[in-house]
Design an enzyme around this catalytic site. Sequence first.
Site, mmCIF file in Angstrom:
data_model
loop_
_atom_site.group_PDB
_atom_site.id
_atom_site.type_symbol
_atom_site.label_atom_id
_atom_site.label_comp_id
_atom_site.label_asym_id
_atom_site.label_seq_id
_atom_site.Cartn_x
_atom_site.Cartn_y
_atom_site.Cartn_z
ATOM 1 N N GLU A 297 0.832 -1.210 0.000
ATOM 2 C CA GLU A 297 0.000 0.000 0.000
ATOM 3 C C GLU A 297 0.861 1.253 0.000
ATOM 4 O OE1 GLU A 297 -3.254 0.373 -0.353
ATOM 5 O OE2 GLU A 297 -3.637 -1.782 -0.401
ATOM 6 N N ASP B 23 -6.069 7.619 -5.831
ATOM 7 C CA ASP B 23 -5.281 6.515 -6.367
ATOM 8 C C ASP B 23 -5.478 6.415 -7.876
ATOM 9 O OD1 ASP B 23 -7.686 5.154 -6.848
ATOM 10 O OD2 ASP B 23 -7.362 3.663 -5.286
#
Length: 159
Positions: free
Chosen positions: A15, A24
């Site tokens: 992550e 993202d």
Amino acid sequence: MRTSQNGLAFIKRWEGFVAHAYRDVAGVMTIGYGHTKGFRDGRFGPDAEVSAGAAERLLRKDLAPVESKIDRLVRTRINQNEFDALASFDFNTGALHRATALKLLNAENRIGAAEALTWWNKASVDGRKIEIPGLTRRRAAEADLFLSPPGARRAFKQA
């Protein structure tokens, strides 16, 4: 079962830690170690920031329903590495319940289940599903962890 320290380190490595809010690759607002829920429920805004410690606490909290989901859906005995790989996969995709990997695992086909994890390497970008190289690498690492013998310590490849 719960995500081990090894599994937590695996997820954190994939992550990555980002202290400030960002979108993202799929356009989802994210912060810390892949935390998204706080944006959906209004706790975080687009200018939010978190410390590494707060981000780890959010990650542990975010993993609790993932762990319960795995316990509920997996109908065969699994080892810690298998659990940790499934936790990483579901934390990232939220899709264990509809993944072929789960069906294959419950049918005791572990090699097939590991391979099926690798199929989830695409994201919707500008309305199209495209392969994301980072997801391809992550899914391969999850499959590798899944097939690792219990107690094996893994040197995780960088995302």
